[in-house]
Enzyme design. Structure first.
Site, mmCIF file in Angstrom:
data_model
loop_
_atom_site.group_PDB
_atom_site.id
_atom_site.type_symbol
_atom_site.label_atom_id
_atom_site.label_comp_id
_atom_site.label_asym_id
_atom_site.label_seq_id
_atom_site.Cartn_x
_atom_site.Cartn_y
_atom_site.Cartn_z
ATOM 1 N N MET A 28 -18.717 -15.887 -22.880
ATOM 2 C CA MET A 28 -17.761 -14.490 -22.626
ATOM 3 C C MET A 28 -17.620 -13.607 -24.397
ATOM 4 O O MET A 28 -17.519 -14.264 -25.206
ATOM 5 C CB MET A 28 -16.515 -14.606 -22.526
ATOM 6 C CG MET A 28 -16.600 -15.923 -21.605
ATOM 7 S SD MET A 28 -15.003 -16.159 -20.655
ATOM 8 C CE MET A 28 -14.637 -17.092 -22.107
ATOM 9 N N CYS A 68 -15.716 -10.758 -23.241
ATOM 10 C CA CYS A 68 -14.356 -10.183 -23.382
ATOM 11 C C CYS A 68 -13.768 -10.399 -22.151
ATOM 12 O O CYS A 68 -13.761 -11.139 -21.439
ATOM 13 C CB CYS A 68 -14.776 -8.158 -22.952
ATOM 14 S SG CYS A 68 -15.166 -8.649 -21.278
ATOM 15 N N CYS A 107 -14.920 -10.917 -18.771
ATOM 16 C CA CYS A 107 -16.122 -11.869 -18.760
ATOM 17 C C CYS A 107 -15.118 -12.443 -17.809
ATOM 18 O O CYS A 107 -15.435 -13.948 -17.134
ATOM 19 C CB CYS A 107 -16.708 -12.299 -19.473
ATOM 20 S SG CYS A 107 -18.105 -10.903 -20.132
ATOM 21 N N CYS A 109 15.937 4.190 0.112
ATOM 22 C CA CYS A 109 16.023 4.320 1.898
ATOM 23 C C CYS A 109 17.244 3.838 2.775
ATOM 24 O O CYS A 109 17.323 3.694 3.798
ATOM 25 C CB CYS A 109 14.250 3.016 2.730
ATOM 26 S SG CYS A 109 13.468 2.792 1.285
ATOM 27 N N CYS A 156 1.626 11.538 36.883
ATOM 28 C CA CYS A 156 2.393 11.087 36.511
ATOM 29 C C CYS A 156 1.923 9.299 36.269
ATOM 30 O O CYS A 156 1.008 8.870 37.132
ATOM 31 C CB CYS A 156 4.175 10.961 36.593
ATOM 32 S SG CYS A 156 4.642 12.292 36.725
ATOM 33 N N CYS A 157 2.079 9.442 34.843
ATOM 34 C CA CYS A 157 1.434 7.472 34.800
ATOM 35 C C CYS A 157 -0.341 7.105 34.943
ATOM 36 O O CYS A 157 0.013 6.561 35.109
ATOM 37 C CB CYS A 157 2.340 6.473 34.731
ATOM 38 S SG CYS A 157 2.838 6.496 36.081
#
Length: 573
Positions: free
Chosen positions: A11, A13, A16, A153, A570-571
């Protein structure tokens, strides 16, 4: 349960250490892994013992693990082993805290997590980390609950709803049959009702939960980093204490940004915080800004009795599809709200109870001024540099999809980061950060993030606009449905607005939706789920939608890709 402490070579860093940790987690018997780069140590908890060959087989070839030196002393007076010294400086998971050679207790093995803030991101993270077995210290310098419940909010939506009721009593599409009456607005009583609900929710969702969570300790004071593993907390009394941690989450939120307009700081202007707790409705209100906060509060104050003038540097919603800004500007002007586009204040003065704003088109005089030009991250004063944490040009903390900062064991979430400033994004990020801090691997996918603006009509978006898709090199096929084609809007006698679907050309896959409609916020989640499911517009058009709902507009908009919906019954299915 088996526990192993190993030395790690190769390793170079902190990244790593993350690679090693991630690779080891692919083994099915692994329960938890903690890898420390500075000490070259890995702590592993597994269902059954794992051989070095098994562990090394799963690692990239440049990393190797080996048995760590024994931590037992040769004599009672011997010093702790180098491993125990490393663990002691590290803190971290599976850290022995007792005498040399003694087995740590379960309490001593618990991960120590520090959380700075008590808003949506902080609370979600603290609760999840505690649920996953960590000991959490949560630090708050002000009012528990953060922006959303206290000054964002919740109070704003209460005020907006009250303004909506006042507006309906004054005017509605049914005035010919139901007489209208100009309402008397008692702002003091509305404010008391608003603050009562804010206090109730803060106690129920924040204070009460902290009081009954044994694994979470609340510490009052202002935190700053001493180093990458220690916070200094200064109490209101001025004394200081230190909090050591194995993992840390920064969730300090954001505050109103104030533009550098000459003279502004010498005036008693409002930000949204002061506007929401104002005890009176000003006869005249000027609003600088075209942000979500600016337009929501501008309309609310107008409906409660103010004459409102908005100064927009560009246009309303200039970052969105142009049709959105045009629709809201038209709606606002119809209500008597002045929208001054491409207008900036070059100077602000205040005298004799009146603000005077100098613009390129003359003066704007007003009784009160609201500045709502966005929000800036609360990162100053944290001494982030002492821990190696990176911020962008706007002082927001830079994080990856796992909410990690550039320091692998320090995370950030919410409005203090470079993520979108929505409380539901913050809470989701906080939860995922907690999972990652305790050994998991979670990411936050924002590709289908819905957004809602609570004006009337509401504005809601998800996915790509046409312009955004084109910038990504995606060819589009789009349709816009006017609300006079939606039966629910017709029977409400309110057909102002539209629903627009953006599809990928060729495949027909839905990739974006923009809606300016009443209840657009209730519509947009269905659109988000359709995009998430990678539905085509034809598949959306084939779905069953309840008749005489606003969300049926999604189906009708999808049908426009292949049909003239004006010619349908409609629908029609």
């Amino acid at each position: 349960m088996n526990e192993q402490t190993l030395s790690v070579t190769g390793m170079t860093c902190a990244d790593c250490a993350r690679h090693v940790e991630k690779a080891l987690k692919t083994l099915t018997d692994i329960v938890a892994v903690d890898v420390a780069y500075p000490q070259s140590v890995a702590h592993i908890r597994s269902i059954q013992p794992l051989s070095l060959d098994q562990l090394n087989a799963t690692l990239p070839k440049n990393y190797r693990v080996a048995a760590a030196p024994s931590s037992h002393a040769d004599t009672p007076a011997a010093k702790p082993s180098r491993l125990n010294q490393a663990l002691d400086s590290l803190g971290g998971l599976f850290k022995p805290r007792g005498d040399v050679g003694t087995k740590p207790t379960n309490a001593e093995l618990r991960l120590r997590v520090a959380v700075i803030g008590t808003g949506g991101a902080a609370m979600a993270s603290a609760l999840k980390a505690a649920e996953l077995g960590a000991h959490v210290t949560i630090i708050e310098r002000g009012t528990i609950g953060g922006t959303c419940v206290n000054v964002g909010c919740v109070p704003s939506k209460i005020m907006i709803r009250a303004a909506h009721v006042a507006h309906l009593r004054r005017t509605s599409p049914f005035d010919d049959g139901i007489s209208s009456t100009a309402p008397v607005v008692r702002r003091d009583r509305l404010l008391a009702q608003q603050q009562g609900r804010v206090d109730e929710l803060r106690h129920a969702k924040y204070e009460g939960i902290l009081d009954t969570s044994p694994n979470i300790k609340l510490l009052r004071g202002e935190a700053r980093f001493k180093n990458a593993h220690t916070l200094v907390v200064k109490s209101t009394a001025g004394d200081e204490s230190e909090v050591s941690f194995d993992r840390c989450l920064i969730a300090t939120g954001a505050s109103a940004a104030v533009p550098p307009i000459p003279g502004l700081k010498e005036t008693p202007y409002w930000t949204s915080t002061q506007a929401l707790v104002s005890g009176a409705i000003p006869p005249r209100l000027a609003v600088i800004g075209s942000s979500v906060v600016a337009v929501e509060l501008a309309q609310a104050f107008a409906r409660l009795g103010s004459h409102v003038t908005i100064l927009a540097r560009s246009t309303l919603f200039f970052r969105e599809d142009p049709a959105i800004g045009e629709a809201i500007t038209t709606a606002f002007r119809a209500e008597g709200i002045e929208v001054l586009e491409h207008t900036q204040a070059s100077r602000v003065a205040y005298a004799n109870g009146e603000f005077v704003l100098t613009t390129g088109y003359g003066e704007v005089r007003t009784d009160q001024l609201l500045v709502a030009t966005g929000r800036t991250a609360n990162t100053r004063g944290l001494a982030l540099e002492t821990a190696g944490i990176t911020v962008n040009a706007q002082n927001a903390i830079v994080i990856d999809r796992g909410m990690r900062t550039h320091v692998s064991h320090i995370y950030a979430a919410g409005d203090c980061t470079d993520q979108p400033q929505f409380v539901y994004v913050a809470a989701a990020a906080g939860t995922r950060a907690a999972i990652n801090m305790t050994g998991g691997e979670a990411t936050l996918d924002l590709t289908t993030m819905p957004a809602v603006v609570f004006t009337e009509p509401q504005v809601a978006t998800v996915g790509y606009s046409e312009a955004e898709a084109h910038l990504k090199g995606i060819e589009t096929d789009s349709r816009t449905l006017a609300l006079d084609n939606v039966p629910r809007a017709l029977v409400n006698f309110d057909t102002h607005g539209f629903i627009k679907l953006v599809a990928e050309a060729g495949s027909g896959r839905l990739i974006g939706v923009q809606a300016v409609t009443p209840e657009a916020g209730e519509i947009i989640q269905a659109a988000a789920l359709a995009i998430r499911a990678r539905m085509t517009v034809q598949e959306l058009a084939d779905q069953l939608f309840p008749y005489l709902t606003m969300v049926e507009g999604l189906k009708l908009a999808a049908q426009t890709f292949t049909k003239d919906v004006k010619q349908l019954s409609c629908c029609a299915g």
